[in-house]
Design an enzyme around this catalytic site. Structure first.
Site, PDB file in Angstrom:
ATOM      1  N   ARG A 119       0.822  -1.230   0.000  1.00  0.00           N
ATOM      2  CA  ARG A 119       0.000   0.000   0.000  1.00  0.00           C
ATOM      3  C   ARG A 119       0.847   1.268   0.000  1.00  0.00           C
ATOM      4  NH1 ARG A 119      -2.752  -3.062   3.711  1.00  0.00           N
ATOM      5  NH2 ARG A 119      -4.602  -4.071   2.840  1.00  0.00           N
ATOM      6  N   LYS A 141       2.773  11.662 -10.843  1.00  0.00           N
ATOM      7  CA  LYS A 141       1.920  10.797 -11.678  1.00  0.00           C
ATOM      8  C   LYS A 141       2.684   9.514 -11.984  1.00  0.00           C
ATOM      9  CE  LYS A 141      -1.000  14.118 -14.109  1.00  0.00           C
ATOM     10  NZ  LYS A 141      -1.409  14.594 -15.438  1.00  0.00           N
ATOM     11  N   GLU A 183       8.926  20.019 -24.277  1.00  0.00           N
ATOM     12  CA  GLU A 183       8.395  20.295 -22.929  1.00  0.00           C
ATOM     13  C   GLU A 183       9.082  21.539 -22.336  1.00  0.00           C
ATOM     14  OE1 GLU A 183       5.827  18.565 -21.981  1.00  0.00           O
ATOM     15  OE2 GLU A 183       6.008  16.654 -23.061  1.00  0.00           O
ATOM     16  N   LYS A 225       6.995  23.497 -12.725  1.00  0.00           N
ATOM     17  CA  LYS A 225       6.074  22.388 -12.445  1.00  0.00           C
ATOM     18  C   LYS A 225       5.721  22.355 -10.958  1.00  0.00           C
ATOM     19  CE  LYS A 225       4.947  17.636 -13.510  1.00  0.00           C
ATOM     20  NZ  LYS A 225       5.181  16.466 -14.359  1.00  0.00           N
ATOM     21  N   GLU A 235      -4.609  17.729 -10.329  1.00  0.00           N
ATOM     22  CA  GLU A 235      -5.060  18.277 -11.613  1.00  0.00           C
ATOM     23  C   GLU A 235      -6.557  18.548 -11.668  1.00  0.00           C
ATOM     24  OE1 GLU A 235      -3.072  16.474 -14.951  1.00  0.00           O
ATOM     25  OE2 GLU A 235      -4.535  17.348 -16.339  1.00  0.00           O
ATOM     26  N   ARG A 239      -3.087  22.936 -12.456  1.00  0.00           N
ATOM     27  CA  ARG A 239      -2.068  22.027 -13.001  1.00  0.00           C
ATOM     28  C   ARG A 239      -2.277  21.802 -14.494  1.00  0.00           C
ATOM     29  NH1 ARG A 239       0.532  16.455 -10.355  1.00  0.00           N
ATOM     30  NH2 ARG A 239       1.743  15.921 -12.194  1.00  0.00           N
ATOM     31  N   ASN A 243      -0.618  21.140 -19.657  1.00  0.00           N
ATOM     32  CA  ASN A 243      -1.102  20.506 -20.887  1.00  0.00           C
ATOM     33  C   ASN A 243      -1.002  21.431 -22.088  1.00  0.00           C
ATOM     34  OD1 ASN A 243      -1.785  18.149 -19.554  1.00  0.00           O
ATOM     35  ND2 ASN A 243      -3.738  19.020 -18.904  1.00  0.00           N
ATOM     36  N   HIS A 246      -0.684  20.048 -25.522  1.00  0.00           N
ATOM     37  CA  HIS A 246      -0.977  18.616 -25.458  1.00  0.00           C
ATOM     38  C   HIS A 246      -2.357  18.244 -26.002  1.00  0.00           C
ATOM     39  CE1 HIS A 246       2.695  18.522 -23.203  1.00  0.00           C
ATOM     40  NE2 HIS A 246       2.621  17.215 -22.993  1.00  0.00           N
ATOM     41  N   HIS A 250      -1.640  15.388 -28.350  1.00  0.00           N
ATOM     42  CA  HIS A 250      -2.080  14.007 -28.134  1.00  0.00           C
ATOM     43  C   HIS A 250      -2.884  13.498 -29.318  1.00  0.00           C
ATOM     44  CE1 HIS A 250      -1.649  14.274 -23.494  1.00  0.00           C
ATOM     45  NE2 HIS A 250      -0.630  13.631 -24.025  1.00  0.00           N
ATOM     46  N   HIS A 262       6.264  12.054 -29.117  1.00  0.00           N
ATOM     47  CA  HIS A 262       5.540  12.932 -28.195  1.00  0.00           C
ATOM     48  C   HIS A 262       6.032  14.385 -28.304  1.00  0.00           C
ATOM     49  CE1 HIS A 262       3.165  14.063 -24.753  1.00  0.00           C
ATOM     50  NE2 HIS A 262       4.235  14.579 -24.191  1.00  0.00           N
TER      51      HIS A 262
HETATM   52  N1  LIG Z   1       4.490  10.705 -15.041  1.00  0.00           N
HETATM   53  C1  LIG Z   1       4.493  11.804 -15.739  1.00  0.00           C
HETATM   54  O1  LIG Z   1       4.158  12.894 -15.238  1.00  0.00           O
HETATM   55  C2  LIG Z   1       4.944  11.757 -17.170  1.00  0.00           C
HETATM   56  C3  LIG Z   1       5.147  12.955 -17.883  1.00  0.00           C
HETATM   57  C4  LIG Z   1       5.618  12.873 -19.183  1.00  0.00           C
HETATM   58  C5  LIG Z   1       5.862  11.633 -19.757  1.00  0.00           C
HETATM   59  N2  LIG Z   1       5.653  10.488 -19.049  1.00  0.00           N
HETATM   60  C6  LIG Z   1       5.933   9.165 -19.633  1.00  0.00           C
HETATM   61  O2  LIG Z   1       7.342   9.077 -19.862  1.00  0.00           O
HETATM   62  C7  LIG Z   1       7.592   8.151 -20.918  1.00  0.00           C
HETATM   63  C8  LIG Z   1       8.599   8.746 -21.872  1.00  0.00           C
HETATM   64  O3  LIG Z   1       9.767   9.053 -21.159  1.00  0.00           O
HETATM   65  P1  LIG Z   1      11.214   9.081 -21.821  1.00  0.00           P
HETATM   66  O4  LIG Z   1      11.235   9.945 -23.010  1.00  0.00           O
HETATM   67  O5  LIG Z   1      12.159   9.365 -20.720  1.00  0.00           O
HETATM   68  O6  LIG Z   1      11.324   7.613 -22.400  1.00  0.00           O
HETATM   69  P2  LIG Z   1      12.040   6.252 -21.957  1.00  0.00           P
HETATM   70  O7  LIG Z   1      12.099   6.100 -20.491  1.00  0.00           O
HETATM   71  O8  LIG Z   1      11.362   5.175 -22.717  1.00  0.00           O
HETATM   72  O9  LIG Z   1      13.515   6.464 -22.506  1.00  0.00           O
HETATM   73  C9  LIG Z   1      13.759   6.603 -23.879  1.00  0.00           C
HETATM   74  C10 LIG Z   1      14.878   5.680 -24.351  1.00  0.00           C
HETATM   75  O10 LIG Z   1      16.125   6.147 -23.870  1.00  0.00           O
HETATM   76  C11 LIG Z   1      16.793   5.121 -23.140  1.00  0.00           C
HETATM   77  N3  LIG Z   1      17.551   5.827 -22.108  1.00  0.00           N
HETATM   78  C12 LIG Z   1      17.079   6.420 -20.987  1.00  0.00           C
HETATM   79  N4  LIG Z   1      18.058   7.065 -20.351  1.00  0.00           N
HETATM   80  C13 LIG Z   1      19.183   6.861 -21.060  1.00  0.00           C
HETATM   81  C14 LIG Z   1      20.530   7.287 -20.900  1.00  0.00           C
HETATM   82  N5  LIG Z   1      20.905   8.121 -19.917  1.00  0.00           N
HETATM   83  N6  LIG Z   1      21.428   6.875 -21.811  1.00  0.00           N
HETATM   84  C15 LIG Z   1      21.057   6.084 -22.850  1.00  0.00           C
HETATM   85  N7  LIG Z   1      19.796   5.667 -23.066  1.00  0.00           N
HETATM   86  C16 LIG Z   1      18.869   6.055 -22.173  1.00  0.00           C
HETATM   87  C17 LIG Z   1      15.710   4.226 -22.665  1.00  0.00           C
HETATM   88  O11 LIG Z   1      16.180   2.930 -22.439  1.00  0.00           O
HETATM   89  C18 LIG Z   1      14.736   4.258 -23.829  1.00  0.00           C
HETATM   90  O12 LIG Z   1      15.146   3.373 -24.839  1.00  0.00           O
HETATM   91  C19 LIG Z   1       6.244   7.865 -21.543  1.00  0.00           C
HETATM   92  O13 LIG Z   1       5.819   6.591 -21.135  1.00  0.00           O
HETATM   93  C20 LIG Z   1       5.332   8.931 -20.975  1.00  0.00           C
HETATM   94  O14 LIG Z   1       3.977   8.497 -20.861  1.00  0.00           O
HETATM   95  C21 LIG Z   1       5.200  10.540 -17.769  1.00  0.00           C
HETATM   96 ZN   LIG Z   2       4.213  15.882 -22.555  1.00  0.00          ZN
END
Ligand SMILES: NC(=O)c1ccc[n+]([C@@H]2O[C@H](COP(=O)([O-])OP(=O)(O)OC[C@H]3O[C@@H](n4cnc5c(N)ncnc54)[C@H](O)[C@@H]3O)[C@@H](O)[C@H]2O)c1
Ligand SMILES: [Zn+2]
Length: 358
Positions: A119, A141, A183, A225, A235, A239, A243, A246, A250, A262
């Site tokens: 939990r 999130k 972003e 943020k 949100e 917050r 977006n 977005h 999206h 994205h």
């Molecule tokens: N929780 C939130 O508030 C929030 C906000 C925006 C996006 N997201 C989510 O985040 C995800 C996208 O995040 P992302 O762009 O970081 O993608 P990701 O985590 O998939 O990373 C992108 C690629 O880079 C590689 N990678 C990561 N760090 C590295 C490093 N230092 N050196 C070499 N390779 C590396 C990863 O293995 C992957 O192949 C999506 O799933 C999206 O929905 C969440």
């Molecule tokens: Zn975004």
């Protein structure tokens, strides 16, 4: 190195941004005094996770690493079950800690596992992509994808600490690095005029991932943020400014079958929103031009693969931010200031989306 404290309704936590911050990481984890630590990472980031493990071991705390396959497909219920089984094997109890080392994919997955395991156990986020540093690692999130819908299953679960090591960005694929600037431009145009100037002035150094200047940029994004998360963790109101870009973004992402990344989709969404605002006489032509130039400068050009505008338009009302069929747009008023909750006439949406795609 810079540090700030993010306040939210469910607690405050430090966010640390610097280069080669293993010592600070060790101090931060030691302060949490956990009974055990479990690291979750992905196959591309494993070398960084090993560094984190080493730093923590030196504090006399044993830790194990669970490595998921790199990529969005790991943000699934099946993978979540594996992560939970790992936490069980490692006997992580209520006083244990989960450490997410990776981009947004690992962060969302491990964060959700931490939210539901026993939990809720503490989460330390060690973001390794620029996107995760400026966006996904802060704000709480977490979640995984449903079979058909993105981020359908999740929870709000704030981390206990966030530690961004800018050294990680050296190994990041350039396309992922550039994408994150969508972003960054979003924060700048919607919330931080000073960041607009910084982005204009320091393009070369930022594109070369110069740590000194990145430190201020990541700090300003997190601060922006933090400001809205402090007011509205779940949100329900302010917050939603995050977006910006977005709504149409999206829609394009979905309509293209995720062929458009994205970041590029959000860049498109910001172009659309700014043009709608201009047509409604809510912002100046200069704002539109400045934003266009900034996006272009950071490798987010307006050239996109062919996507049928009708499909993009059809995807807009299905955006999860749509309330009772009416879409609440975030529109820029002046550089550094956007407003939430605007209604944009359907005919105008059609016109700006169609033009932005031609
Ligand atoms: N929780 C939130 O508030 C929030 C906000 C925006 C996006 N997201 C989510 O985040 C995800 C996208 O995040 P992302 O762009 O970081 O993608 P990701 O985590 O998939 O990373 C992108 C690629 O880079 C590689 N990678 C990561 N760090 C590295 C490093 N230092 N050196 C070499 N390779 C590396 C990863 O293995 C992957 O192949 C999506 O799933 C999206 O929905 C969440
Ligand atoms: Zn975004």
């Amino acid at each position: 190195m810079v540090r700030l404290i993010l306040d939210s309704a469910s607690g405050s936590y430090p966010v640390l941004i610097g280069t080669n911050v293993q010592r600070e990481l060790r101090a931060m984890v030691t302060r949490l005094d956990p009974t055990g630590a479990a690291i979750v990472t992905d196959s591309n980031v494993r070398p960084w996770a090993l560094k984190v493990a080493k730093a923590i071991n030196r504090a006399g705390l044993k830790t194990a690493i669970h490595t998921v396959r790199a990529g969005e497909r790991s943000k699934s219920m099946a993978e979540l079950a594996d992560v939970l089984a790992f936490l069980e094997r490692q006997r992580i109890d209520r006083s244990g800690v989960v450490i997410a080392v990776g981009g947004g994919t690992v962060g969302d997955l491990a964060g959700f596992a931490a939210a539901v395991w026993q939990r809720g156990v503490r989460l330390v986020a060690v973001p390794t992509t620029l996107l995760a540093m400026v966006d996904s690692s802060v704000g709480g999130k977490t979640g995984v994808n449903g079979l058909r819908s993105k981020n359908a299953i999740g929870a709000f679960w704030q981390p206990a600490a966030v530690i961004s090591d800018l050294a990680c960005l050296k190994t990041l694929p350039p396309a992922n690095y550039r994408d994150a600037f969508a972003e960054v431009v979003k924060y700048a145009v919607a919330m931080d005029r000073g960041l607009v100037d910084l982005l204009q002035r320091e393009r070369e150094r930022l594109l070369a991932a110069d740590s000194a200047i990145l430190e201020s940029v990541v700090f300003r994004c997190v601060a922006a943020k933090a400001l809205v998360v402090a007011k509205d963790e779940r949100e329900r109101g302010p917050r939603a400014i995050l977006n910006y870009g977005h709504t149409a973004g999206h829609a394009l992402e979905a309509a293209s079958g995720f062929r458009v990344s994205h970041g590029r989709a959000v860049a498109f969404g910001m172009r659309v929103a700014a043009r709608a605002a201009l047509a409604m006489e809510l912002c100046s032509k200069r704002l539109v031009e400045t934003q266009d130039a900034l996006l272009q400068a950071y490798g987010l050009p307006d050239k996109l693969p062919r996507v049928d505008p009708a499909r993009v338009l059809a995807a807009i009302p299905r955006d999860k931010k749509a309330r009772r069929g009416k879409v609440a747009w975030v529109l820029p008023r002046r550089l550094g200031h956007a407003e939430i909750g605007h209604a944009v006439p359907a005919a105008l949406v059609r016109r700006v989306v169609t033009r932005a795609l031609s």
